[in-house]
Design a protein around this motif. Sequence first.
Motif, PDB file in Angstrom:
ATOM      1  N   VAL A  45      52.333  61.749  52.829  1.00 41.77           N
ATOM      2  CA  VAL A  45      51.639  63.036  52.969  1.00 41.77           C
ATOM      3  C   VAL A  45      50.194  62.818  53.389  1.00 41.77           C
ATOM      4  O   VAL A  45      49.691  63.475  54.314  1.00 41.77           O
ATOM      5  CB  VAL A  45      51.707  63.819  51.643  1.00 41.77           C
ATOM      6  CG1 VAL A  45      50.828  65.072  51.709  1.00 41.77           C
ATOM      7  CG2 VAL A  45      53.155  64.210  51.320  1.00 41.77           C
ATOM      8  N   ARG A  66      53.285  70.254  50.014  1.00 42.26           N
ATOM      9  CA  ARG A  66      54.469  69.390  49.938  1.00 42.26           C
ATOM     10  C   ARG A  66      54.713  68.893  48.515  1.00 42.26           C
ATOM     11  O   ARG A  66      55.271  67.822  48.296  1.00 42.26           O
ATOM     12  CB  ARG A  66      54.311  68.225  50.924  1.00 42.26           C
ATOM     13  CG  ARG A  66      54.237  68.720  52.371  1.00 42.26           C
ATOM     14  CD  ARG A  66      53.816  67.653  53.358  1.00 42.26           C
ATOM     15  NE  ARG A  66      54.789  66.553  53.470  1.00 42.26           N
ATOM     16  CZ  ARG A  66      54.654  65.532  54.324  1.00 42.26           C
ATOM     17  NH1 ARG A  66      53.591  65.485  55.129  1.00 42.26           N
ATOM     18  NH2 ARG A  66      55.560  64.577  54.375  1.00 42.26           N
ATOM     19  N   ALA A 104      60.100  65.410  43.864  1.00 39.51           N
ATOM     20  CA  ALA A 104      61.465  64.889  43.981  1.00 39.51           C
ATOM     21  C   ALA A 104      61.455  63.367  43.922  1.00 39.51           C
ATOM     22  O   ALA A 104      62.304  62.746  43.248  1.00 39.51           O
ATOM     23  CB  ALA A 104      62.090  65.367  45.289  1.00 39.51           C
ATOM     24  N   ALA A 108      55.814  58.632  48.777  1.00 40.42           N
ATOM     25  CA  ALA A 108      55.754  60.048  49.168  1.00 40.42           C
ATOM     26  C   ALA A 108      54.303  60.512  49.297  1.00 40.42           C
ATOM     27  O   ALA A 108      53.937  61.220  50.246  1.00 40.42           O
ATOM     28  CB  ALA A 108      56.498  60.905  48.143  1.00 40.42           C
ATOM     29  N   ASP A 116      56.845  69.837  46.284  1.00 38.36           N
ATOM     30  CA  ASP A 116      58.261  69.640  45.959  1.00 38.36           C
ATOM     31  C   ASP A 116      58.749  68.271  46.435  1.00 38.36           C
ATOM     32  O   ASP A 116      59.534  67.606  45.743  1.00 38.36           O
ATOM     33  CB  ASP A 116      59.113  70.745  46.592  1.00 38.36           C
ATOM     34  CG  ASP A 116      58.905  72.095  45.924  1.00 38.36           C
ATOM     35  OD1 ASP A 116      58.312  72.126  44.819  1.00 38.36           O
ATOM     36  OD2 ASP A 116      59.325  73.116  46.500  1.00 38.36           O
ATOM     37  N   GLU A 117      58.296  67.862  47.596  1.00 44.38           N
ATOM     38  CA  GLU A 117      58.678  66.563  48.147  1.00 44.38           C
ATOM     39  C   GLU A 117      58.167  65.420  47.251  1.00 44.38           C
ATOM     40  O   GLU A 117      58.891  64.456  46.960  1.00 44.38           O
ATOM     41  CB  GLU A 117      58.084  66.437  49.549  1.00 44.38           C
ATOM     42  CG  GLU A 117      58.351  65.157  50.266  1.00 44.38           C
ATOM     43  CD  GLU A 117      57.676  65.151  51.635  1.00 44.38           C
ATOM     44  OE1 GLU A 117      57.312  64.052  52.093  1.00 44.38           O
ATOM     45  OE2 GLU A 117      57.494  66.240  52.234  1.00 44.38           O
TER      46      GLU A 117
END
Length: 417
Positions: free
Chosen positions: A166, A46, A52, A162, A48-49
Amino acid sequence: MPDVAELPLIGAAALRARAAARVLRTLPTDVKDAALAAMADALVERTDEVLAANALDVEAAVAEGTPASTVDRLRLDPARVAGVAAALRELVALPDPVGDVVRGSRLPNGLQLRQVRVPFGVVGIVYEARPNVTVDAAGLCLKSGNAALLRGSASAYRTNAALVAVLAEAGEKAGLPDGSVELLPADRASVGELLSARGHVDLVIPRGGASLIQRVVREAQVPVIETGVGNCHVYVDVSADAAMAEAVVLDSKTSRVSVCNSAETLLVHRDVAFLPRLLSALVDAGVTLHGDDAARAAHDAVVPATDEDWAAEYLSMDMAVRVVDDLPAALDHVARWSSGHTEAIVADSAAAIAAFTAGVDSAAVMVNASTRFTDGGEFGFGAEIGISTQKLHARGPLGLPELTSTTYVVTGSGHTR
């Protein structure tokens, strides 16, 4: 103990963490290790999450005129995310401290006494704009059987949210209880609540600058381990080898200036003949020197020093320099100005080395080695949550064993007193 109604910002998270801690303290090592591995895999999957969210934090920090060095600590990229994931995997390979017997004996009356390592319970971490600390702290707390309450900076809040999302999701899928890792609101009031949550939080560890650490130490009603501030000294004795002294001083000061184990003050015996050469090496490396009259006489690039320089944790390419009459004078300077982190001596004299190592009162003392070695990884402890500069409950690099307390288990066969 405050009622959770008195903790409107962190109360719900603290309750979840307390419930989780009761489960975590008894989890087998293989379950914790599997969760750490799952968290590492999820971070990579994850990325990219996470990036971002981080891009929004970095954009906001730049717009607010945040110093470039702080923005760099905040910024993540695929390599840095992979690095924090790798740090979790490294924890898997480290021994689990929970259940270790610190000492044990059979008493004369036949009772079997064992002092056993146990988790603290709920550990709060207060830290600044380093998203990697979010992952490191969560992993260290998990491996040592603790629930983590993380309070990062506002500048990294979206990134931290974020990361925690995760970690929490991957951990729960791997068998961890809900509440094992919680992110607290990034405002000043949440820190105040965390520090007053006696009975809900077992330990708080601040990791950041001097003002953050001092606020935590002053206001905390829960136990605190003070970490970090490093006014570290290197003393060059008259018996020192010139080449060795230059190598140790340069590495201590210049290898990475923004960390707590970087040297901030150089003390040199007045009879060291190579002082001009040593100061030239520092100036050539880009260091601005702030010195006393004797240091200024030895090199014309040295600017006058004040008491502020002797007290400074520069975290920059600056260094204070004092020429001392002898080793006792160096010890007097260290006693007056040190933050208790790391001191180093460069010397060939066994007597000077013995006097220095016995005379300084710091978490670490380096002999003919750079101050930059004060680090959990360099000591072979694996990951660390910080460097403790106090004397209780732990001192020096805070690794997994330092995130535990102990319980005495006494076994008898119907013994009565």
